[in-house]
Design an enzyme around this catalytic site. Structure first.
Site, mmCIF file in Angstrom:
data_model
loop_
_atom_site.group_PDB
_atom_site.id
_atom_site.type_symbol
_atom_site.label_atom_id
_atom_site.label_comp_id
_atom_site.label_asym_id
_atom_site.label_seq_id
_atom_site.Cartn_x
_atom_site.Cartn_y
_atom_site.Cartn_z
ATOM 1 N N HIS A 123 0.844 -1.197 0.000
ATOM 2 C CA HIS A 123 0.000 0.000 0.000
ATOM 3 C C HIS A 123 0.878 1.245 0.000
ATOM 4 O O HIS A 123 1.895 1.298 0.693
ATOM 5 C CB HIS A 123 -0.911 0.010 1.229
ATOM 6 N N THR A 175 13.622 -9.423 3.070
ATOM 7 C CA THR A 175 13.412 -8.085 2.517
ATOM 8 C C THR A 175 14.382 -7.791 1.374
ATOM 9 O O THR A 175 14.235 -6.765 0.706
ATOM 10 C CB THR A 175 13.584 -7.015 3.600
ATOM 11 N N LYS A 176 15.380 -8.666 1.163
ATOM 12 C CA LYS A 176 16.365 -8.477 0.099
ATOM 13 C C LYS A 176 16.585 -9.801 -0.632
ATOM 14 O O LYS A 176 16.274 -10.875 -0.109
ATOM 15 C CB LYS A 176 17.694 -7.976 0.671
ATOM 16 N N ARG A 190 19.451 -12.790 6.783
ATOM 17 C CA ARG A 190 20.795 -12.658 6.216
ATOM 18 C C ARG A 190 21.325 -14.043 5.887
ATOM 19 O O ARG A 190 20.929 -15.042 6.508
ATOM 20 C CB ARG A 190 21.740 -11.944 7.191
ATOM 21 N N LYS A 193 25.054 -19.319 5.389
ATOM 22 C CA LYS A 193 25.843 -20.386 4.773
ATOM 23 C C LYS A 193 25.669 -20.365 3.259
ATOM 24 O O LYS A 193 24.615 -19.968 2.748
ATOM 25 C CB LYS A 193 25.430 -21.762 5.301
#
Length: 206
Positions: A123, A175-176, A190, A193
């Protein structure tokens, strides 16, 4: 004029878009006549694909929906292609109580555990003087590569690309982008490994 041109014309005409949306949807869900009279002729599932009875299929011909062969969508999952295509590959399993809002593309031999949210929808909130629901939405495609496994209770946000042969730990928030052959955990997630093909084993990332 072919169907794709008609759809493109509708998408770029606010008046026609409102009319078609009102005709086909009620409270953001496809009307029964769309589900019963149109969807069976538009959406064809792969051989031995299974959609469990309690799955909520908010899909319409406005965008694509595809479920590959031998793939399964488990009970109480919600699939919505209202703002973008939902494409699911072959031999893929979507677990219990997941939410998939397009645009989303999921590869072959992918495992989604329980309670996962994958949403290509966001949104807008550019003007704090207006309610959020009056400011429109944006959509950015999510991709999950072949042979990946997403752990329970994970969230994948709009625009993220998860590579092939990736493991996402339970409860992670992605988010990435996550590269191929890696393991990612946490909030925000994150990479901890990666697979080393020379050593033929998973090695830790510092």
């Amino acid at each position: 004029m072919n169907l794709s041109k008609v759809k493109d014309k509708i998408k770029h005409s606010p008046n026609w878009k409102r009319r078609i949306h009102s005709l086909m949807f009620s409270n953001a869900r496809p009307r029964l006549w769309v589900k019963w009279l149109i969807n069976p002729f538009v959406f064809h599932h792969g051989k031995k694909a299974v959609i469990r009875r309690q799955t909520v299929m908010n899909v319409s011909p406005i965008n694509q929906f595809h479920l590959g062969m031998h793939s399964t969508i488990e009970e109480y999952t919600i699939v919505d292609n209202g703002v973008g295509d939902v494409i699911i590959g072959d031999y893929t399993r979507i677990g219990l109580r997941c939410t998939i809002i397009g645009p989303v593309q999921i590869g072959n031999h992918v495992i989604l555990a329980q309670n996962i949210t994958i949403s290509g929808l966001n949104h807008r909130y550019e003007d704090p003087q207006l309610p959020i629901h009056q400011q429109g939405v944006t959509a950015a495609s999510i991709q999950i590569g072949d042979d990946s496994w997403i752990g329970a209770n994970s969230v994948i946000t709009a625009g993220v690309n998860i590579g092939k042969h990736v493991v996402v730990g339970a409860g992670s928030v992605i988010t990435k982008d996550i590269p191929d052959y890696s393991i990612a955990v946490g909030n925000p997630a994150r990479v901890i490994k990666i697979f080393d093909f020379d050593q033929k084993k998973w090695i830790s990332v510092k």
